[in-house]
Design a protein around this motif. Structure first.
Motif, PDB file in Angstrom:
ATOM      1  N   GLN A  83      90.524  82.257  50.510  1.00 49.12           N
ATOM      2  CA  GLN A  83      90.036  83.606  50.182  1.00 49.12           C
ATOM      3  C   GLN A  83      88.505  83.620  50.138  1.00 49.12           C
ATOM      4  O   GLN A  83      87.876  84.098  49.203  1.00 49.12           O
ATOM      5  CB  GLN A  83      90.627  84.095  48.861  1.00 49.12           C
ATOM      6  CG  GLN A  83      92.151  84.207  48.908  1.00 49.12           C
ATOM      7  CD  GLN A  83      92.750  84.672  47.609  1.00 49.12           C
ATOM      8  OE1 GLN A  83      92.382  84.190  46.551  1.00 49.12           O
ATOM      9  NE2 GLN A  83      93.666  85.614  47.689  1.00 49.12           N
ATOM     10  N   ASP A 115      86.370  86.937  49.705  1.00 42.43           N
ATOM     11  CA  ASP A 115      86.398  87.522  48.358  1.00 42.43           C
ATOM     12  C   ASP A 115      85.457  86.785  47.417  1.00 42.43           C
ATOM     13  O   ASP A 115      84.697  87.403  46.652  1.00 42.43           O
ATOM     14  CB  ASP A 115      87.827  87.479  47.794  1.00 42.43           C
ATOM     15  CG  ASP A 115      88.775  88.359  48.573  1.00 42.43           C
ATOM     16  OD1 ASP A 115      88.292  89.351  49.142  1.00 42.43           O
ATOM     17  OD2 ASP A 115      89.976  88.072  48.596  1.00 42.43           O
ATOM     18  N   THR A 131      89.309  87.576  43.814  1.00 42.66           N
ATOM     19  CA  THR A 131      90.231  87.384  44.928  1.00 42.66           C
ATOM     20  C   THR A 131      91.474  88.240  44.756  1.00 42.66           C
ATOM     21  O   THR A 131      91.696  88.845  43.703  1.00 42.66           O
ATOM     22  CB  THR A 131      90.656  85.912  45.017  1.00 42.66           C
ATOM     23  OG1 THR A 131      91.505  85.606  43.878  1.00 42.66           O
ATOM     24  CG2 THR A 131      89.467  84.989  45.018  1.00 42.66           C
ATOM     25  N   ASP A 132      92.283  88.257  45.831  1.00 49.17           N
ATOM     26  CA  ASP A 132      93.617  88.831  45.712  1.00 49.17           C
ATOM     27  C   ASP A 132      94.496  87.861  44.937  1.00 49.17           C
ATOM     28  O   ASP A 132      94.132  86.705  44.683  1.00 49.17           O
ATOM     29  CB  ASP A 132      94.203  89.092  47.109  1.00 49.17           C
ATOM     30  CG  ASP A 132      93.445  90.183  47.853  1.00 49.17           C
ATOM     31  OD1 ASP A 132      92.958  91.092  47.175  1.00 49.17           O
ATOM     32  OD2 ASP A 132      93.348  90.108  49.091  1.00 49.17           O
ATOM     33  N   PHE A 139      97.241  85.142  43.924  1.00 48.97           N
ATOM     34  CA  PHE A 139      97.852  83.952  44.534  1.00 48.97           C
ATOM     35  C   PHE A 139      98.588  83.189  43.435  1.00 48.97           C
ATOM     36  O   PHE A 139      98.340  83.387  42.248  1.00 48.97           O
ATOM     37  CB  PHE A 139      96.794  83.072  45.197  1.00 48.97           C
ATOM     38  CG  PHE A 139      95.852  82.413  44.215  1.00 48.97           C
ATOM     39  CD1 PHE A 139      96.073  81.112  43.762  1.00 48.97           C
ATOM     40  CD2 PHE A 139      94.753  83.110  43.719  1.00 48.97           C
ATOM     41  CE1 PHE A 139      95.219  80.519  42.857  1.00 48.97           C
ATOM     42  CE2 PHE A 139      93.886  82.524  42.814  1.00 48.97           C
ATOM     43  CZ  PHE A 139      94.124  81.224  42.371  1.00 48.97           C
ATOM     44  N   ALA A 163      95.036  93.473  49.002  1.00 51.11           N
ATOM     45  CA  ALA A 163      95.969  93.085  50.057  1.00 51.11           C
ATOM     46  C   ALA A 163      97.325  93.774  49.897  1.00 51.11           C
ATOM     47  O   ALA A 163      98.236  93.524  50.689  1.00 51.11           O
ATOM     48  CB  ALA A 163      96.167  91.571  50.056  1.00 51.11           C
TER      49      ALA A 163
END
Length: 592
Positions: free
Chosen positions: A139, A142, A155-156, A158, A214
């Motif tokens: 990522q 990000d 970040t998205d 995870f 996302a």
């Protein structure tokens, strides 16, 4: 005395009865259907207001949480900048030393270079992560946002190997102030820590989702999914991404047209909040409205029947008796006792009026008690702050009066159209709570007579978010206390600057709530008008005016400064009327 014949009395009774029934049928039917329309439209309006309020509250909660983690990461980054990036052992030792303090905020802390290669890694619960050194983080785009002007990346979602549960990473730059960052500090946050953000009071069974950039669900139904859960409806996700904020396309339930949800992008974070209402709930409520209207129609007709009977008994019959007495008087065949025995409508009206007056007095006493309880609560909270910071004196009372006079000046001069009398009254009640978060600041910082260090000042800044959290917790228990909503805004944003250089969120211009902009000017005026623990002298009234005018358009909203200049004598009067004990002996500031 001879009464009217029974047949004539009965005939008159039934004629009046039937006329009332027929006359009331048509308008009552129209009134019932009108009531259905009003209730239906009112339900749709309340539904949208509730969804919009929940959406904004969740967005605010997530933003507050992200800001608090960002400050924690920035404080740690400031400590690490003194260590050579090539000194892996030194970086690991620094992370280990800070682990007990960071355990409640972060699960994993990693130091990476500009290519996102891990230089040091530490699990705050299990210890060093030697196996991660040399690896590169995913990522990339990000995390690299922290190298830009915002100085912050997120970040998205995870699944973290450390928690085996959905997490996100936040990143802040590493490097000396003013120089190019040599790397990033990446901190892993377990999303279960943010489940509280959707605990917002609502009058309806709203469904809240927080979604990353996302399309993965961070929060759904007040819980964090145990796995990465992308939003299933692709069309809905594309619609949400198309605008910063908006309503979902309208739907129809029975005779009602309504929007089933609202969405908005969280400021400063590439996440979205989606609030929806279940379709079956709306359909059920519309069906309830229909049955309620039918029931109301039947009850109304029943009431008419009862009222017709009562009217005949208390009006028609007394009139017939009065007529018979009048005829008896004409025949000189009566007694005074017979006349006094005739019931009158006026006696009944007098009794009803007296009963209504007694009821109004009782209701008025009840509301006065509720208002007194509310004022006592506010006074108690502000008194707690005065115990911690005794220099404030009458500061909170002056703040309430300053803010109310500024509101009135804005309205009188046409500088604000959103300030109603109710809103002004709520600002007056909320103003004393602006610094309630100072109870969370250590005495060593709150009562320090010298200038605060940068680290101490960062801690002092947290009184805004701490106060907002405290008042929000009270608001959840008292959702109908409208002034608490403004108190949260004021506590959180009264140190924001018009040009965006304030704290805690760096809001600018109209993004700062009006109530907070008003309190910002009032707070600065009062801070300069009276001695403080870090400044033994006070400024003169004219000096303060010049300082505030000079900050118009940077620190303060120019419209509020204009209103202040027009009522500066009122401020001076409030300053004198609510002066702190012994202030008359205080010295003025140095001449300019």
């Amino acid at each position: 005395m001879n009464d009217l014949p029974r047949t004539r009395k009965a005939r008159l009774f039934y004629v009046v009865f039937l006329v009332l029934i027929l006359a009331s049928g048509v308008p009552l039917t129209a009134l019932t259907f009108y009531k259905l329309k009003v209730e239906r439209d009112g339900f749709a309006e309340r539904l949208q207001q509730d969804m919009d309020g929940v959406c904004q509250a969740v967005s605010r909660n997530v933003q507050i949480y992200a800001d608090s983690r960002r400050r924690e990461a920035s404080l740690l980054a400031g400590m690490l900048t003194t260590i050579n990036p090539e000194d892996v052992a030194g970086l690991q030792a620094a992370l280990a030393a800070q682990a007990p303090r960071l355990r409640e905020s972060f699960r994993v802390v990693q130091v990476v270079d500009r290519q996102l290669k891990v230089l040091a890694a530490y699990d705050t619960q299990k210890g060093p992560l030697e196996g991660q050194i040399g690896l590169s983080l995913a990522q990339r785009s990000d995390l690299e946002l922290a190298l830009g002007p915002t100085g912050f990346g997120i970040t998205d979602v995870f699944v973290s190997a450390a928690t085996e549960h959905p997490c996100v990473r936040i990143s802040v730059p590493l490097g000396s102030s003013g120089s190019k960052p040599w790397g990033l500090l990446a901190c892993t946050v377990d999303l279960r820590d943010i489940e509280w953000a959707t605990s917002v009071p609502s009058d309806f069974p709203t469904q809240v989702q927080v979604i990353d950039s996302a399309g993965n669900q961070i929060l759904s139904g007040g819980k964090v999914p145990g796995y990465i859960a992308p939003i299933a409806d692709v069309l809905l996700w594309n619609y949400i991404q198309s605008a910063q904020r908006g309503w979902l396309p309208e739907q129809k339930a029975g005779s009602l047209r309504y929007s089933p949800g609202v969405h908005m992008r969280i400021p400063g974070i590439r996440w979205y909040v989606l609030v929806r209402i279940p379709e079956d709930f709306v359909a059920k409520r519309i069906e309830e409205f229909h049955w309620s209207s039918i029931g109301m129609l039947m009850i109304t007709f029943l009431i008419v029947v009862v009222l017709a009977a009562l009217l005949s008994n208390f009006v028609v019959i007394p009139i017939t008796r009065l007529k018979s007495v009048a005829m008896a008087v004409a025949r000189k065949d009566f007694s005074p006792a017979q006349v006094r025995a005739i019931p009158t409508v006026y006696e009944e009206v007098d009794k009803i009026s007296q009963a209504l007056e007694d009821m109004v007095l009782q209701v008025d006493r009840y509301f006065n008690e509720v208002a007194s309880t509310r004022d006592a609560l506010t006074f108690g909270l502000t008194t707690i702050v005065e115990f911690r910071d005794p220099e404030t004196g009458y500061h909170v009372e002056r703040m309430a009066h300053y803010s109310r006079e500024l509101c009135r000046a804005l309205v009188e001069r046409g500088l604000s159209e959103e300030l109603s009398e109710e809103l002004i009254d709520d600002i007056f009640k909320a103003a004393p709570l602006h610094d309630v978060g100072k109870v969370a600041i250590p005495d060593s910082i709150l009562l320090k007579p010298d200038q605060l260090t940068p680290r101490e000042f960062e801690i002092m800044k947290t009184h805004t978010t701490a106060g907002a959290h405290a008042i929000a917790s009270i608001q959840r228990k008292l959702p109908r206390a409208s002034f608490l909503t403004l108190a949260v805004e004021i506590a959180l944003a009264h140190h924001e600057w018009w040009d965006g250089t304030g704290y805690p969120s760096g809001l600018a211009g109209q993004d700062i709530p009006l109530s907070a902009r008003i309190l910002a000017l009032a707070d600065v005026y009062d801070a300069l008008a009276f001695p403080r623990i870090y400044r033994p002298y006070r400024f003169g009234h004219k000096e303060i005016i010049e300082l505030i005018v000079d900050k118009s358009g940077t620190h303060f909203d120019p419209r509020i400064v204009e209103a202040f200049v027009n009522i500066e004598e009122v401020f001076q009067h409030i300053r004198s009327e609510f002066a702190d004990v012994g202030d008359a002996a205080g010295s003025s500031g140095p001449a300019a």
